[in-house]
Design a protein around this motif. Structure first.
Motif, PDB file in Angstrom:
ATOM      1  N   ALA A  49      58.015 -56.994  40.165  1.00 57.19           N
ATOM      2  CA  ALA A  49      57.073 -57.004  41.142  1.00 57.19           C
ATOM      3  C   ALA A  49      58.015 -57.649  42.682  1.00 57.19           C
ATOM      4  O   ALA A  49      57.032 -57.025  44.241  1.00 57.19           O
ATOM      5  N   GLN A  50      58.787 -58.548  42.395  1.00 60.75           N
ATOM      6  CA  GLN A  50      59.998 -58.561  43.905  1.00 60.75           C
ATOM      7  C   GLN A  50      60.298 -57.602  44.196  1.00 60.75           C
ATOM      8  O   GLN A  50      60.485 -57.428  45.243  1.00 60.75           O
ATOM      9  N   HIS A  51      60.968 -57.052  42.716  1.00 62.66           N
ATOM     10  CA  HIS A  51      62.082 -56.043  43.494  1.00 62.66           C
ATOM     11  C   HIS A  51      61.758 -54.388  43.815  1.00 62.66           C
ATOM     12  O   HIS A  51      62.739 -54.021  43.975  1.00 62.66           O
ATOM     13  N   SER A  52      60.570 -54.355  43.600  1.00 67.95           N
ATOM     14  CA  SER A  52      59.925 -52.827  43.659  1.00 67.95           C
ATOM     15  C   SER A  52      59.034 -52.711  44.859  1.00 67.95           C
ATOM     16  O   SER A  52      57.503 -53.595  44.226  1.00 67.95           O
ATOM     17  N   SER A  53      58.806 -52.073  45.337  1.00 69.45           N
ATOM     18  CA  SER A  53      58.261 -51.965  46.283  1.00 69.45           C
ATOM     19  C   SER A  53      57.445 -50.985  46.558  1.00 69.45           C
ATOM     20  O   SER A  53      56.328 -50.502  47.429  1.00 69.45           O
ATOM     21  N   GLU A  54      57.475 -49.839  45.953  1.00 66.54           N
ATOM     22  CA  GLU A  54      57.013 -48.371  45.230  1.00 66.54           C
ATOM     23  C   GLU A  54      57.060 -47.570  43.800  1.00 66.54           C
ATOM     24  O   GLU A  54      58.121 -48.509  43.419  1.00 66.54           O
ATOM     25  N   PHE A  55      56.610 -46.993  43.497  1.00 72.49           N
ATOM     26  CA  PHE A  55      56.594 -46.385  41.457  1.00 72.49           C
ATOM     27  C   PHE A  55      58.240 -45.467  41.459  1.00 72.49           C
ATOM     28  O   PHE A  55      58.010 -44.783  42.423  1.00 72.49           O
ATOM     29  N   HIS A  56      58.825 -45.800  40.674  1.00 76.03           N
ATOM     30  CA  HIS A  56      59.964 -44.995  40.309  1.00 76.03           C
ATOM     31  C   HIS A  56      59.380 -44.501  39.277  1.00 76.03           C
ATOM     32  O   HIS A  56      58.983 -44.823  38.008  1.00 76.03           O
ATOM     33  N   PHE A  57      59.549 -43.070  39.288  1.00 78.24           N
ATOM     34  CA  PHE A  57      59.272 -42.204  38.245  1.00 78.24           C
ATOM     35  C   PHE A  57      60.535 -41.470  37.595  1.00 78.24           C
ATOM     36  O   PHE A  57      61.998 -41.689  38.102  1.00 78.24           O
ATOM     37  N   PRO A  58      60.683 -41.661  36.261  1.00 80.40           N
ATOM     38  CA  PRO A  58      62.253 -41.758  35.826  1.00 80.40           C
ATOM     39  C   PRO A  58      62.067 -40.255  35.739  1.00 80.40           C
ATOM     40  O   PRO A  58      61.614 -39.536  35.166  1.00 80.40           O
ATOM     41  N   PRO A  59      63.515 -39.515  35.224  1.00 80.13           N
ATOM     42  CA  PRO A  59      63.692 -38.453  34.977  1.00 80.13           C
ATOM     43  C   PRO A  59      62.813 -38.426  33.485  1.00 80.13           C
ATOM     44  O   PRO A  59      62.435 -38.278  32.421  1.00 80.13           O
ATOM     45  N   GLY A  60      62.241 -36.972  33.871  1.00 82.43           N
ATOM     46  CA  GLY A  60      61.803 -36.520  32.721  1.00 82.43           C
ATOM     47  C   GLY A  60      60.602 -37.315  32.391  1.00 82.43           C
ATOM     48  O   GLY A  60      59.451 -36.060  31.801  1.00 82.43           O
ATOM     49  N   PHE A  61      59.692 -37.823  33.551  1.00 83.93           N
ATOM     50  CA  PHE A  61      58.699 -38.056  33.485  1.00 83.93           C
ATOM     51  C   PHE A  61      57.480 -36.864  33.824  1.00 83.93           C
ATOM     52  O   PHE A  61      56.251 -37.088  32.945  1.00 83.93           O
ATOM     53  N   ASP A  62      57.757 -36.557  34.652  1.00 79.27           N
ATOM     54  CA  ASP A  62      56.596 -34.830  34.734  1.00 79.27           C
ATOM     55  C   ASP A  62      56.463 -33.952  33.709  1.00 79.27           C
ATOM     56  O   ASP A  62      55.559 -33.456  33.643  1.00 79.27           O
ATOM     57  N   GLN A  63      57.178 -34.008  32.960  1.00 85.02           N
ATOM     58  CA  GLN A  63      57.279 -33.060  31.246  1.00 85.02           C
ATOM     59  C   GLN A  63      55.991 -34.314  31.211  1.00 85.02           C
ATOM     60  O   GLN A  63      56.035 -33.165  29.323  1.00 85.02           O
ATOM     61  N   LEU A  64      56.352 -34.740  30.086  1.00 86.31           N
ATOM     62  CA  LEU A  64      55.079 -35.509  29.494  1.00 86.31           C
ATOM     63  C   LEU A  64      53.935 -35.039  30.315  1.00 86.31           C
ATOM     64  O   LEU A  64      52.709 -34.816  30.732  1.00 86.31           O
ATOM     65  N   THR A  65      53.638 -35.031  28.822  1.00 89.07           N
ATOM     66  CA  THR A  65      51.651 -34.381  28.493  1.00 89.07           C
ATOM     67  C   THR A  65      51.309 -35.969  28.935  1.00 89.07           C
ATOM     68  O   THR A  65      51.087 -36.747  28.604  1.00 89.07           O
ATOM     69  N   SER A  66      49.151 -35.612  29.180  1.00 90.50           N
ATOM     70  CA  SER A  66      48.501 -36.238  29.153  1.00 90.50           C
ATOM     71  C   SER A  66      48.719 -37.433  27.764  1.00 90.50           C
ATOM     72  O   SER A  66      48.491 -38.800  28.388  1.00 90.50           O
ATOM     73  N   ARG A  67      48.429 -37.068  26.808  1.00 91.79           N
ATOM     74  CA  ARG A  67      48.214 -37.913  25.889  1.00 91.79           C
ATOM     75  C   ARG A  67      49.853 -38.840  25.540  1.00 91.79           C
ATOM     76  O   ARG A  67      50.330 -39.933  25.467  1.00 91.79           O
ATOM     77  N   GLU A  68      50.929 -38.636  25.927  1.00 89.83           N
ATOM     78  CA  GLU A  68      52.352 -38.870  25.963  1.00 89.83           C
ATOM     79  C   GLU A  68      52.656 -39.486  27.492  1.00 89.83           C
ATOM     80  O   GLU A  68      53.015 -41.181  26.985  1.00 89.83           O
ATOM     81  N   ARG A  69      51.895 -40.018  28.277  1.00 90.07           N
ATOM     82  CA  ARG A  69      51.771 -40.613  29.699  1.00 90.07           C
ATOM     83  C   ARG A  69      50.636 -42.071  28.547  1.00 90.07           C
ATOM     84  O   ARG A  69      51.429 -43.205  29.256  1.00 90.07           O
ATOM     85  N   GLU A  70      50.095 -41.557  28.057  1.00 91.97           N
ATOM     86  CA  GLU A  70      49.371 -42.647  27.935  1.00 91.97           C
ATOM     87  C   GLU A  70      49.837 -43.631  26.309  1.00 91.97           C
ATOM     88  O   GLU A  70      49.537 -44.866  26.414  1.00 91.97           O
ATOM     89  N   VAL A  71      50.449 -42.660  25.805  1.00 93.63           N
ATOM     90  CA  VAL A  71      50.737 -43.176  24.521  1.00 93.63           C
ATOM     91  C   VAL A  71      52.153 -44.372  25.113  1.00 93.63           C
ATOM     92  O   VAL A  71      52.577 -45.566  25.153  1.00 93.63           O
ATOM     93  N   LEU A  72      52.856 -43.494  26.145  1.00 96.11           N
ATOM     94  CA  LEU A  72      54.038 -45.060  27.541  1.00 96.11           C
ATOM     95  C   LEU A  72      53.063 -45.848  27.454  1.00 96.11           C
ATOM     96  O   LEU A  72      53.388 -47.225  27.815  1.00 96.11           O
ATOM     97  N   ALA A  73      51.928 -45.952  28.276  1.00 95.81           N
ATOM     98  CA  ALA A  73      51.162 -46.853  28.909  1.00 95.81           C
ATOM     99  C   ALA A  73      50.972 -47.816  27.606  1.00 95.81           C
ATOM    100  O   ALA A  73      50.617 -49.350  27.694  1.00 95.81           O
ATOM    101  N   LEU A  74      50.751 -47.890  26.447  1.00 93.87           N
ATOM    102  CA  LEU A  74      50.894 -48.321  25.182  1.00 93.87           C
ATOM    103  C   LEU A  74      51.604 -48.659  25.358  1.00 93.87           C
ATOM    104  O   LEU A  74      51.327 -50.473  24.307  1.00 93.87           O
ATOM    105  N   VAL A  75      52.473 -48.505  25.388  1.00100.79           N
ATOM    106  CA  VAL A  75      54.147 -49.143  25.243  1.00100.79           C
ATOM    107  C   VAL A  75      54.257 -50.085  25.819  1.00100.79           C
ATOM    108  O   VAL A  75      54.541 -50.846  25.747  1.00100.79           O
TER     109      VAL A  75
END
Length: 226
Positions: free
Chosen positions: A140-166
């Protein structure tokens, strides 16, 4: 057999860890040292399952050594657990980015140390709620905007759900329960997410979940006690 490498500049601490670990039937210590340079050499020689890594050591600190180990393709199966104290919280985020699989405080109970080694050896992240909270404060202190790692746009909706739960701290069993799927399926989903995001382990997935905005501070699961 879980092979453990000990890196701490205090001989008594190493001796205590060695006695505890070698008493277990499923793990043993393959080497020990007290400097950052030495642990990198020993890791290359023994290729241990887990390295217990102190941060403050002479001749190269634990974070630099962690970076060297995790950057070596020959040590891809070696996991690093950082031995930390509450005074070293500012290093937590750097250590995870460096590839650390988790953290343990030096005065942790013996059974928790052994459990932590087994958890990391099985490929899980070892992030206690207290450590996770401090990591989120740093994000929160060092990041003012979201950062999407390489490959993030390749994740399916289910895989993004899995990432969130992890990111919330769920292990594979908890993932399966939350998503109403089999534990093996949950493990497969996690593996696919790690592959697409080129993440070394689940600890890095936790950071990615927060940096990408999938999980927000205060959203982490409270199912694990401090």
């Amino acid at each position: 057999m879980i092979e453990v490498l000990l890196a701490d500049d205090q001989t008594l601490i190493r001796a205590g860890f060695r006695a505890l670990i070698d008493a277990e039937p499923d793990m043993h210590v393959v080497g020990e040292c007290g400097t950052g340079a030495a642990v990198v050499r020993l890791a290359q020689r023994h290729r241990p399952t887990v390295v217990l890594m102190d941060i403050r050591m002479p001749d190269g600190d634990g974070l630099t050594a962690t970076e060297a180990i995790t950057a070596n393709p020959a040590l891809a199966q070696t996991k690093v657990i950082i031995l930390t104290t509450f005074e070293l919280d500012e290093y937590i985020l750097r250590a995870i980015h460096a590839g650390a699989a988790g953290f343990l405080v030096k005065d942790t109970e013996p059974e928790e140390l052994l459990r932590g080694i087994r958890v990391v050896a099985e490929g899980e992240a070892l992030l206690s709620p207290s450590v996770t909270r401090k990591m989120l404060q740093q994000l929160a202190q060092h990041s003012s905007e979201f950062h999407f790692p390489p490959g993030f746009d390749q994740l399916t909706s289910r895989e993004r759900e899995v990432l969130a739960l992890v990111g919330e701290g769920c292990n594979n069993t908890e993932l399966a329960q939350r998503l109403f799927i089999a534990p093996l399926t949950a493990k497969t989903h996690v593996s696919r997410v790690m592959t697409k995001l080129a993440a070394r382990d689940r600890s890095q997935l936790v950071v990615m979940a927060y940096e990408s905005g999938l999980v927000r501070p205060g959203q982490a699961t409270a199912s694990h006690a401090d």
